[in-house]
Design a protein around this motif. Structure first.
Motif, PDB file in Angstrom:
ATOM      1  N   ALA A 167      -5.034   3.987  93.227  1.00  0.00           N
ATOM      2  CA  ALA A 167      -4.606   5.301  93.714  1.00  0.00           C
ATOM      3  C   ALA A 167      -3.297   5.190  94.493  1.00  0.00           C
ATOM      4  CB  ALA A 167      -5.692   5.909  94.598  1.00  0.00           C
ATOM      5  N   ALA A 168      -3.133   4.119  95.261  1.00  0.00           N
ATOM      6  CA  ALA A 168      -1.904   3.941  96.041  1.00  0.00           C
ATOM      7  C   ALA A 168      -0.687   3.842  95.133  1.00  0.00           C
ATOM      8  CB  ALA A 168      -2.015   2.702  96.918  1.00  0.00           C
ATOM      9  N   HIS A 169      -0.835   3.154  94.010  1.00  0.00           N
ATOM     10  CA  HIS A 169       0.289   3.071  93.073  1.00  0.00           C
ATOM     11  C   HIS A 169       0.576   4.419  92.440  1.00  0.00           C
ATOM     12  CE1 HIS A 169       2.253   2.251  89.156  1.00  0.00           C
ATOM     13  NE2 HIS A 169       2.956   1.424  89.895  1.00  0.00           N
ATOM     14  N   GLU A 170      -0.472   5.122  92.057  1.00  0.00           N
ATOM     15  CA  GLU A 170      -0.271   6.441  91.451  1.00  0.00           C
ATOM     16  C   GLU A 170       0.464   7.379  92.393  1.00  0.00           C
ATOM     17  OE1 GLU A 170      -4.190   7.681  90.489  1.00  0.00           O
ATOM     18  OE2 GLU A 170      -4.337   6.467  88.650  1.00  0.00           O
ATOM     19  N   GLN A 171       0.170   7.286  93.694  1.00  0.00           N
ATOM     20  CA  GLN A 171       0.746   8.182  94.687  1.00  0.00           C
ATOM     21  C   GLN A 171       2.022   7.647  95.325  1.00  0.00           C
ATOM     22  OE1 GLN A 171      -2.613   8.702  97.323  1.00  0.00           O
ATOM     23  NE2 GLN A 171      -3.919   9.383  95.627  1.00  0.00           N
ATOM     24  N   GLU A 193       2.397   5.057  97.295  1.00  0.00           N
ATOM     25  CA  GLU A 193       2.194   4.565  98.670  1.00  0.00           C
ATOM     26  C   GLU A 193       2.459   3.057  98.680  1.00  0.00           C
ATOM     27  OE1 GLU A 193      -1.800   5.842  99.376  1.00  0.00           O
ATOM     28  OE2 GLU A 193      -1.212   7.945  99.671  1.00  0.00           O
ATOM     29  N   ARG A 228      10.009   4.731  89.620  1.00  0.00           N
ATOM     30  CA  ARG A 228      10.259   5.454  90.871  1.00  0.00           C
ATOM     31  C   ARG A 228      11.060   4.604  91.855  1.00  0.00           C
ATOM     32  NH1 ARG A 228       4.026   6.733  91.658  1.00  0.00           N
ATOM     33  NH2 ARG A 228       3.959   4.785  90.442  1.00  0.00           N
TER      34      ARG A 228
END
Length: 215
Positions: free
Chosen positions: A168-172, A174, A42
């Protein structure tokens, strides 16, 4: 330990399962910190992230963006080769590698094997900060944040209450929160190592050389 200066190291990962990857690798040096971000394909703006991190933390920060784990590991190897000196520095991490196991260095070691990348810390001495703070009285706390709050209680830029939020921050995507968390941890670790350098006996540092025998 002589006059060696601590370089704090910490990683974030996408989880603990066999397919998990390194998502951030951070190093805190005397003049600032370097953070390597794996976006897993990304987009991320390194310049914007640097500016936002410096504004939030008041620290000198450089960010390098990579699109996969292999490139991050190669970037880490190149950075350590240029900026770390085994005659002047020693590497430290909080539960990075102890005689019972540890997390950061074993995870990076396995990632290097998977990606066929050179070990990024040849000729570096290592002392685990977690074993050093055992020489202080911190009550019943043993985690990095708890020990730091007990001994230093300084300001930090950590947006999370625990490292699970980093997954979760990496998945999203952020990125700022993820990097801020890693920056806070390496800064905490380095401050604790500097504190130990003032108050803990040299013999308690139990340094070992991270260079493999065939390097």
């Amino acid at each position: 330990m002589g006059d060696l200066t601590p370089i704090a190291f910490d990683i974030e990962t996408s989880g603990l399962d066999p397919g998990a990857v390194v998502t951030v690798a951070g190093l805190a040096l005397p003049l600032g910190s370097w953070l390597a971000l794996n976006t897993t394909g990304r987009d991320a703006d390194a310049d914007r992230l640097e500016a936002d991190l410096e504004h939030a933390s008041g620290s000198n920060v450089r960010v390098a963006v990579y699109h996969d784990e292999a490139d991050l590991l190669r970037g880490l190897d190149a950075f350590t080769d240029e900026h770390l000196n085994g005659d002047r520095h020693y590497l430290t991490a909080y539960n990075g590698e102890t005689w019972r196991g540890g997390f950061d260095l074993p995870f990076v070691r396995s990632a290097c094997v998977r990606r066929d990348v050179d070990w990024p810390f040849p000729d570096m001495a290592f002392a685990d900060t977690m074993t050093l703070v055992d020489r202080f009285h911190t009550g019943d706390v043993g985690d990095l944040v708890g020990v730091y709050d007990a001994l230093v209680d300084g300001e930090h830029c950590d947006p999370f209450d625990d490292s699970d939020s980093a997954v979760a921050a990496h998945e999203q995507g952020e990125w700022l929160d993820l990097l801020s968390h890693n920056l806070a941890d390496i800064e905490r670790t380095r401050e604790l190592a500097l504190l130990a350098g003032r108050f803990v006996a040299k013999s308690d540092f139990r340094m070992k050389n991270l260079s493999p025998p065939d390097r």
